[in-house]
Write a protein that holds these residues in place. Structure first.
Motif, PDB file in Angstrom:
ATOM      1  N   VAL A   9      15.998  53.048  67.318  1.00 43.06           N
ATOM      2  CA  VAL A   9      14.650  53.164  66.772  1.00 43.06           C
ATOM      3  C   VAL A   9      13.694  53.122  67.955  1.00 43.06           C
ATOM      4  O   VAL A   9      13.651  52.125  68.690  1.00 43.06           O
ATOM      5  N   ARG A  17       9.356  48.932  63.983  1.00 44.03           N
ATOM      6  CA  ARG A  17      10.708  48.713  64.528  1.00 44.03           C
ATOM      7  C   ARG A  17      11.452  47.664  63.715  1.00 44.03           C
ATOM      8  O   ARG A  17      12.624  47.847  63.369  1.00 44.03           O
ATOM      9  N   MET A  20      12.381  49.064  60.209  1.00 52.55           N
ATOM     10  CA  MET A  20      13.504  50.002  60.332  1.00 52.55           C
ATOM     11  C   MET A  20      14.804  49.256  60.623  1.00 52.55           C
ATOM     12  O   MET A  20      15.859  49.612  60.092  1.00 52.55           O
ATOM     13  N   SER A  31      21.661  48.780  64.800  1.00 49.04           N
ATOM     14  CA  SER A  31      20.477  49.393  65.389  1.00 49.04           C
ATOM     15  C   SER A  31      20.220  48.842  66.784  1.00 49.04           C
ATOM     16  O   SER A  31      20.663  47.745  67.124  1.00 49.04           O
ATOM     17  N   LEU A  53      15.809  57.420  65.500  1.00 53.31           N
ATOM     18  CA  LEU A  53      14.597  57.521  64.692  1.00 53.31           C
ATOM     19  C   LEU A  53      13.444  57.344  65.662  1.00 53.31           C
ATOM     20  O   LEU A  53      13.342  56.309  66.333  1.00 53.31           O
ATOM     21  N   LYS A 105       5.778  59.174  57.513  1.00 52.36           N
ATOM     22  CA  LYS A 105       5.620  57.777  57.093  1.00 52.36           C
ATOM     23  C   LYS A 105       4.583  57.736  55.973  1.00 52.36           C
ATOM     24  O   LYS A 105       3.616  58.478  56.031  1.00 52.36           O
ATOM     25  N   LEU A 112      15.648  59.374  54.082  1.00 54.44           N
ATOM     26  CA  LEU A 112      16.018  58.914  55.419  1.00 54.44           C
ATOM     27  C   LEU A 112      17.524  58.681  55.520  1.00 54.44           C
ATOM     28  O   LEU A 112      18.166  59.165  56.462  1.00 54.44           O
TER      29      LEU A 112
END
Length: 124
Positions: A9, A17, A20, A31, A53, A105, A112
Motif C-alpha cells: 500500500v 494506509r 487498507m 500487507s 495499491l 476512493k 477492490l
C-alpha cells in the motif's frame, strides 16, 4: 501450500494506509505499508510483493511517476490505483502505462478484492 499474497500500500495518508492494512488482513492477505513512492523504491525485496495499491497524488514522486519508474526497471508487480484524483486524462495515463486497474476512493470493497484476485492470477 501456496504462500499468502503480499500487497504493498503506497499512500501518503496514514489513515488510508491503516484502513487498507485492516481490509487486506481481514481478507487473509499480508500487507506492506509505504508512505511514499520513494520508500517503496528503496524496498529491496520487491519480488515478495504480489500487487500494489497506489495513490496518484503524493509528495515527491506521484503514483504515475512510480509506475513509469517500475516499468523502466522492469520489476514492478501489478499496480492498482486507488485515488480520489479521478479525471479521464489521469485514468488513461495510468491504464495506458500498464496499471492493472484504476479505482476511485472511497473504493467498493468487492470491486477492490476482485481486482486483487485477478491481479494475483496473472503473477507467474
Amino acid at each position: 501450500m501456496p504462500s499468502v499474497p503480499t500487497i504493498a500500500v503506497v499512500d501518503d495518508d496514514q489513515a488510508i494506509r491503516e484502513a487498507m492494512d485492516d481490509l487486506i488482513k481481514n481478507f487473509g492477505y499480508q500487507s506492506r505499508l509505504f508512505s511514499c513512492a520513494e520508500e517503496f523504491l528503496d524496498f529491496e525485496p520487491r519480488a515478495e510483493i504480489d500487487c500494489m495499491l497506489v495513490d496518484v497524488q503524493m509528495p515527491g514522486l506521484t503514483g504515475l511517476e512510480l509506475l513509469a519508474e517500475l516499468n523502466r526497471r522492469g520489476d514492478g508487480p501489478p499496480m492498482i490505483f486507488v485515488t480520489s484524483y479521478d479525471d479521464e486524462r489521469t485514468r488513461n495515463a495510468a491504464l495506458n502505462g500498464g496499471a492493472f486497474a484504476f479505482l476511485r476512493k472511497p473504493v467498493d470493497v468487492s470491486t477492490l478484492i476482485g481486482c486483487l484476485e485477478a491481479a494475483f492470477s496473472q503473477r507467474p
